[in-house]
Enzyme design. Structure first.
Site, PDB file in Angstrom:
ATOM      1  N   PRO A  80       0.805  -1.212   0.000  1.00 42.99           N
ATOM      2  CA  PRO A  80       0.000   0.000   0.000  1.00 42.99           C
ATOM      3  C   PRO A  80       0.847   1.275   0.000  1.00 42.99           C
ATOM      4  O   PRO A  80       1.613   1.519   0.922  1.00 42.99           O
ATOM      5  CB  PRO A  80      -0.839  -0.106   1.274  1.00 42.99           C
ATOM      6  CG  PRO A  80      -0.347  -1.284   2.015  1.00 42.99           C
ATOM      7  CD  PRO A  80       0.661  -1.996   1.208  1.00 42.99           C
ATOM      8  N   GLU A  81       0.710   2.049  -1.067  1.00 45.67           N
ATOM      9  CA  GLU A  81       1.308   3.377  -1.148  1.00 45.67           C
ATOM     10  C   GLU A  81       0.132   4.354  -1.255  1.00 45.67           C
ATOM     11  O   GLU A  81      -1.015   3.958  -1.050  1.00 45.67           O
ATOM     12  CB  GLU A  81       2.232   3.475  -2.372  1.00 45.67           C
ATOM     13  CG  GLU A  81       3.316   2.400  -2.384  1.00 45.67           C
ATOM     14  CD  GLU A  81       4.235   2.468  -3.594  1.00 45.67           C
ATOM     15  OE1 GLU A  81       4.447   3.564  -4.126  1.00 45.67           O
ATOM     16  OE2 GLU A  81       4.745   1.428  -4.015  1.00 45.67           O
ATOM     17  N   ARG A 138       2.367  -9.853   7.635  1.00 47.87           N
ATOM     18  CA  ARG A 138       3.688  -9.576   8.211  1.00 47.87           C
ATOM     19  C   ARG A 138       3.653  -8.816   9.535  1.00 47.87           C
ATOM     20  O   ARG A 138       4.686  -8.611  10.142  1.00 47.87           O
ATOM     21  CB  ARG A 138       4.556  -8.858   7.184  1.00 47.87           C
ATOM     22  CG  ARG A 138       5.344  -9.852   6.351  1.00 47.87           C
ATOM     23  CD  ARG A 138       5.780  -9.286   5.031  1.00 47.87           C
ATOM     24  NE  ARG A 138       4.701  -9.399   4.050  1.00 47.87           N
ATOM     25  CZ  ARG A 138       4.875  -9.288   2.741  1.00 47.87           C
ATOM     26  NH1 ARG A 138       6.050  -9.033   2.254  1.00 47.87           N
ATOM     27  NH2 ARG A 138       3.868  -9.424   1.923  1.00 47.87           N
TER      28      ARG A 138
END
Length: 272
Positions: free
Chosen positions: A2-3, A112
């Site tokens: 996600p940017e 993660r």
DNA sequence: CTGTTTACCTGGGGGC
DNA sequence: TGCCCCCAGGTAAACA
């Protein structure tokens, strides 16, 4: 990963569905995902209404009424999605929000576990942004600030554009795409760009990001929107993940290398 | 102070 | 099949 465009897609999706909903309960199954004490987190947000949702860079802010705000950063693999009230979470879904008079829950999933949710006072969001050393949002920055940022040191363009304290929101994928569109090599330095070249970069930043938002984000593996749907911007990538394939403009093979320790893709012919 | 490297995590892929 | 190793990437902290 996600940017800015992916976080924007999520912010819009959440705004469409959760505005004015009141948080009824929070189920936290992995406490390291929330910053600070789990019980305090629950207590401070239960019963509060969602008043506004927006993002700055890659940070998402949920403003609750009357207080507080929740900041969310998805980091590498975080996901926020709505699902049926009674759907069973998998082992990577670490937190659920339940709402009054709404038959869906909002889940935070993160393979993660790098992402974080944090409680902050609403009046302290600008202070929070300062403490996190975030520069102006990449879609809001003006040409003058971009120019100052790029000339601030003799680091590579890749390092400069990734630096969240100069401008916030760009990550590895979009930096490579922006440098391709602007026609500059990732390892060249920013400090001797001309005004004309800075304008080219400035336009490329906004063009690449706007297009990715239109495409509802890039899904290489993990990204999904609030409905669990993949984005489609991966089909518009010109260099990222295209190593060895012919450049769409000149047919020369796209090169993959490392710049500042990051995987970096570029066309040696189209970028100078 | 500035810039670079490493830790945090997990799953996926390559090599054998 | 399975095991080992490495890689991916955003940020903070440690390091030079």
């Amino acid at each position: 990963m996600p940017e800015l465009p992916e976080v924007e897609t999520i912010a819009r999706g959440l705004t469409n569905h959760l505005l004015d909903k009141r948080i009824a309960a929070v189920d936290i199954r992995c406490s390291k995902i929330v910053n600070g004490d789990e019980e305090t987190f629950r207590r401070l947000i239960c019963g509060r209404k969602i008043e506004k949702i927006y993002r700055h860079g890659k940070y998402l802010f949920l403003l609750l009424s009357p207080e507080p705000a929740v900041s969310i950063h998805l980091r590498m693999s975080g996901q926020l999605y709505l699902s049926g009230y009674e759907s069973i979470p998998d082992k990577h879904t670490h937190l659920d929000f339940y709402f009054q008079n709404y038959n869906k829950k909002l889940s935070y999933r993160d393979i993660r576990k790098f992402g974080r949710l944090e409680i902050i006072p609403k009046g302290d969001i600008s202070g929070y942004i300062r403490r996190k050393k975030l520069g102006p949002d990449a879609l809001e920055i003006n040409r003058g600030s971009l120019s100052t940022a790029l000339k601030s040191s003799k680091r590579s363009l890749k390092a400069l554009l990734l630096d969240q304290s100069l401008l916030a929101g760009l990550g590895n994928i979009y930096v490579d795409e922006i440098l391709f569109l602007a026609g500059f090599l990732p390892f060249s330095t920013g400090n001797k760009l001309t005004g004309r070249q800075i304008e080219k970069l400035f336009n490329a930043i906004s063009e690449v990001l706007q297009q990715a938002i239109k495409n509802r984000g890039t899904t290489l593996s993990d990204f999904i929107d609030v409905h669990g749907k993949r984005g489609s911007n991966q089909f518009s990538l010109m260099v990222y993940g295209q190593a060895g394939k012919p450049c769409a403009k000149c047919r020369q093979p796209i090169i993959k290398t490392k710049v500042n320790g990051r995987g970096t893709h570029y066309c040696a012919f189209c970028q100078r």
